[in-house]
Write a protein that holds these residues in place. Structure first.
Motif: not given
Ligand code: ADP
Ligand code: MG
Length: 491
Positions: A34, A76, A80, A196-197, A199-200, A202, A341-342
């Motif tokens: 990302i 990123q 990771t 995903r947690y 943010g690196t 999707d 995470r959400e």
């Protein structure tokens, strides 16, 4: 890292005609970074866009153009690596991997070979039977994605779309530690969840932002590793399972017939559920790797790594451990809640101020249940977490029944509004008024003398009366009180 030493549990052995076989799997996962811009140019890295809209002179490999590393992509990759509990190499080298392909205008891919940015790490898998295994990561390196050839746009013509050309990928290579299809699936799911947690990446496999090369071999239990085949570019977890199952059966058949496995690259065809040979080891590319003379070695200070480490979020394993230890959730509930995470954030917001286990049940059954049924994501849920908290609080103090709670959730899902107000306005409060309940019960007993007599013989029959009272009160009677009064009157 177990690699060759890791035995397969009995339940995961594959029975053949001549005895059992072990399945050995190693995965190379390509994860799109990302970032706003590509790895070595300023063009946008977004998915979609009209063909060749996101292409700079660097991406199109115009003569004389020079790559410049995108710092965000490096950050990123480090992030990771830290999330995979891996060794970060403060010095790494970009190499040219040479091959010819129409959608690779440079004639080489810039990748990392001998000195990757991230070294050994690990991913923990929690399996369905409650056991855990740790799968070793060999390395993570940064590389460019290629473009895309399109062969179906016009008769007899092929087109090339370079939008993806030069987008940053992280290649995450596992050791051959994986021993079953379940583990392979759990590994990809867990990796996706961690990315995903962080943010690196999707993790959208259907858009190709995460895809796996799946290496499969079989061996007799405890024997040295067998020859592997590599299934390229698998883009769904379900297909990966099918591809491994097919490939294992194919290899076992060959070996049991006295044949030999040839190391080759294969492709999975989802329409036929089978893998097909793409090229053998003899036809394998000689990539003639060498350090890219246009790029100096990538060097940074450990202090930058430490800064990034300080911004890492709580990751799924730690969150799960906290949910179990501090909130008293079961391992199963914790797993379901932390996989996303959400989901975990939503749950924690709901649980703020009510009993943690009740909140977990509620969120998993009511909220996730409905989301999954309707195919919604968290951004689309019309009920804010706080509304759930208010509903659960009213249940906890017996102000509304469990049944009404679900109805209330329905109302808020469809119409919105404040749960406490709705309960007041629509008279949904639980009836705990003894007089009112006794009146309903007396009428029911009078109307059903035979049933009342039966209850004296079979006290379990009291359930029938409870059901009737709940119905008569439209679900608002307090079930405990109804039970008490019925017992007093009938038994
Ligand atoms: P290459 O450089 O030829 O791709 P690697 O050593 O990098 O080979 O291995 C690529 C992947 O293959 C790794 O994920 C590794 O775990 C896996 N692998 C290696 N040997 C085996 C084997 N015998 N069976 C299954 N997977 C294997
Ligand atoms: Mg490899």
């Amino acid at each position: 890292m177990y690699s060759e030493n890791r035995k397969t549990e009995a339940k995961n052995l594959l029975p053949g005609a001549t005895g059992d076989w072990e399945l050995v799997i190693g995965l190379e996962v390509h994860a799109q970074v990302i970032s706003k811009a590509k790895l070595f140019s300023g063009s946008p890295a977004d998915f979609g866009g009209a063909p060749n809209d996101h292409v700079s002179f660097v991406d199109a490999a115009m003569p004389g153009m020079l790559p410049v590393i995108n710092k965000k992509c490096v950050e990123q990759a480090i992030r990771t690596g830290l999330g995979l509990k891996a060794k970060i190499n403060c010095k790494s080298v970009f190499d040219r991997k040479n091959y010819f392909y129409p959608d690779l205008p440079q004639g080489y891919q810039i990748s990392q070979f001998k000195q990757p940015i991230v070294g050994e790490g690990q991913v923990q898998l929690d399996l369905e039977d409650g056991s855990s295994v740790t799968i070793g990561i060999e390395r993570l390196h940064l590389e460019q994605d290629a473009g895309k050839s399109l062969h179906d746009k016009a008769d007899g013509l092929s087109h090339v779309d370079l939008n993806r050309s030069g987008v940053a990928l992280m290649e995450i290579v596992s050791y051959p530690d994986i021993r079953s299809i379940e583990e392979a699936k759990a590994y990809v799911s867990k990796l996706r969840s961690i990315l995903r947690y962080l943010g690196t990446c999707d993790g959208n496999m259907d858009q190709g932002s995460m895809r796996a090369d799946v290496n499969v071999s079989v061996r007799r239990p405890g024997a040295p590793f067998g020859t592997r085949c590599e299934i390229k570019n698998v883009n769904s977890i379900r297909f990966m399972g099918q591809a491994i199952a097919y490939e294992a059966a194919r290899q076992i058949d060959i070996l049991e017939d006295g044949g030999e496995i040839l190391q080759e690259t294969r492709l999975f065809d989802p329409n036929h559920g089978e893998t097909r040979s793409m090229r053998s080891k003899e036809e394998a590319h000689d990539y003639r790797y060498f350090p890219d003379p246009d790029l100096p070695p990538l060097e940074f200070e450990q202090s930058w790594v430490d800064e990034i480490a300080a911004t890492l979020p709580e990751l799924p394993d730690e969150k799960k451990a906290r949910f179990i230890k501090e909130l008293g959730l079961s391992a199963y509930d914790a797993d379901v809640l932390v996989s996303d995470r959400e989901a975990a954030d939503y749950y924690e917001a709901v649980a703020d101020g009510v009993e943690a286990k009740a909140a977990a049940n509620w969120v998993i059954n009511e909220v996730f249940g409905r989301m999954n049924k309707m195919g919604l994501s968290f951004a689309d849920i019309p009920v804010p977490p706080q509304a759930n908290t208010a509903i659960l609080r009213m249940v906890a103090v017996s102000e509304i029944s469990g049944k009404i709670a679900k109805e209330l959730f329905d109302i808020i899902w469809n119409e919105g509004g404040d749960p406490v107000k709705i309960v007041d306005e629509r008279g949904l409060k639980q009836v705990s008024d003894t007089g009112a309940l006794e009146k309903i019960i007396d009428e029911l007993i009078a109307a059903n003398p035979d049933k009342a007599a039966e209850v004296k013989q079979k006290p379990k029959m009291i359930g029938w009366f409870v059901g009737q009272v709940m119905q008569a009160s439209k679900g608002k009677a307090n079930p405990q009180m109804v039970n008490q009064i019925l017992r007093k009157k009938l038994i």
